[in-house]
Motif scaffolding. Structure first.
Motif, PDB file in Angstrom:
ATOM      1  N   TYR A  37       0.771  -1.274  -0.089  1.00 12.47           N
ATOM      2  CA  TYR A  37       0.164  -0.117  -0.115  1.00 12.47           C
ATOM      3  C   TYR A  37       0.903   1.094   0.011  1.00 12.47           C
ATOM      4  CZ  TYR A  37      -4.235  -2.614   1.462  1.00 12.47           C
ATOM      5  OH  TYR A  37      -5.211  -3.844   1.565  1.00 12.47           O
ATOM      6  N   GLN A  39       0.754   5.605   1.074  1.00 12.36           N
ATOM      7  CA  GLN A  39      -0.170   6.918   1.431  1.00 12.36           C
ATOM      8  C   GLN A  39       0.717   8.217   1.280  1.00 12.36           C
ATOM      9  OE1 GLN A  39      -1.207   6.400   5.480  1.00 12.36           O
ATOM     10  NE2 GLN A  39      -3.126   7.896   5.172  1.00 12.36           N
ATOM     11  N   LYS A  43      -3.655  12.198   2.153  1.00 11.40           N
ATOM     12  CA  LYS A  43      -4.362  11.326   1.314  1.00 11.40           C
ATOM     13  C   LYS A  43      -4.608   9.912   2.155  1.00 11.40           C
ATOM     14  CE  LYS A  43      -3.381  13.246  -3.331  1.00 11.40           C
ATOM     15  NZ  LYS A  43      -3.147  12.798  -4.422  1.00 11.40           N
ATOM     16  N   GLU A  44      -5.494   9.210   1.484  1.00 11.29           N
ATOM     17  CA  GLU A  44      -5.945   7.850   2.137  1.00 11.29           C
ATOM     18  C   GLU A  44      -4.682   6.837   1.863  1.00 11.29           C
ATOM     19  OE1 GLU A  44     -10.927   8.016   2.477  1.00 11.29           O
ATOM     20  OE2 GLU A  44      -9.744   6.413   1.163  1.00 11.29           O
ATOM     21  N   ARG A  45      -4.916   5.780   2.515  1.00  9.07           N
ATOM     22  CA  ARG A  45      -3.738   4.566   2.330  1.00  9.07           C
ATOM     23  C   ARG A  45      -4.326   3.810   0.998  1.00  9.07           C
ATOM     24  NH1 ARG A  45      -0.901   1.495   7.200  1.00  9.07           N
ATOM     25  NH2 ARG A  45      -0.377   3.726   7.532  1.00  9.07           N
ATOM     26  N   ASP A  46      -3.769   3.581   0.063  1.00 13.63           N
ATOM     27  CA  ASP A  46      -4.318   2.832  -0.997  1.00 13.63           C
ATOM     28  C   ASP A  46      -3.463   1.663  -1.470  1.00 13.63           C
ATOM     29  OD1 ASP A  46      -4.820   6.093  -2.832  1.00 13.63           O
ATOM     30  OD2 ASP A  46      -6.312   4.893  -1.708  1.00 13.63           O
ATOM     31  N   TRP A 105       0.541  -4.304   9.701  1.00  8.62           N
ATOM     32  CA  TRP A 105       1.282  -3.518   8.587  1.00  8.62           C
ATOM     33  C   TRP A 105       2.853  -3.305   9.208  1.00  8.62           C
ATOM     34  CZ3 TRP A 105      -1.625  -1.272   4.875  1.00  8.62           C
ATOM     35  CH2 TRP A 105      -3.008  -1.290   5.078  1.00  8.62           C
TER      36      TRP A 105
END
Length: 115
Positions: A37, A39, A43-46, A105
């Motif tokens: 992922y 981030q 912004k959001e974690r993508d 994570w």
């Protein structure tokens, strides 16, 4: 316990390459899908890329044909090869696994693409 440790981030010029690594421990690595992922600030974690235990891969449209995810089950490692980097790839990159109904994570590694 499950641990994920990323490495390989840094500063790179646009068009350059980096390879991120994630060292996993505490679970039977070969039987789990692994994910990268990212981030960016504010912004959001993508989700960027995923690889299943069988080696099937998937990518976000924004990185398709530029990034490659791979794994070494003997070494408990997952990699993200990033080519043709763009400024918009700047973000903290995280390794992740969903193990025994818990999402884990790593601490993240910073990738900065700038001239």
């Amino acid at each position: 316990q499950v641990q994920l440790v990323e490495s390989g981030g840094g500063l790179v010029q646009p068009g350059g390459s980096l390879r991120l690594s994630c060292a996993a421990s505490g679970f039977t690595f070969s039987t789990y899908s692994m994910h990268w992922y990212r981030q960016a600030p504010g912004k959001e974690r993508d989700l960027v890329a995923s690889i299943t235990s069988a080696g099937s891969t998937g990518y976000a449209d924004s990185v398709k044909d530029r990034f490659t995810i791979s794994r070494d089950d003997a070494k408990y490692l997952v990699y993200l090869q990033m080519n043709t980097l763009k400024p918009e790839d700047t973000a903290v990159y995280y390794c992740s696994a969903f193990v025994r109904r818990t999402r884990y994570w790593g601490q993240g590694t910073q990738v900065t693409v700038s001239s």
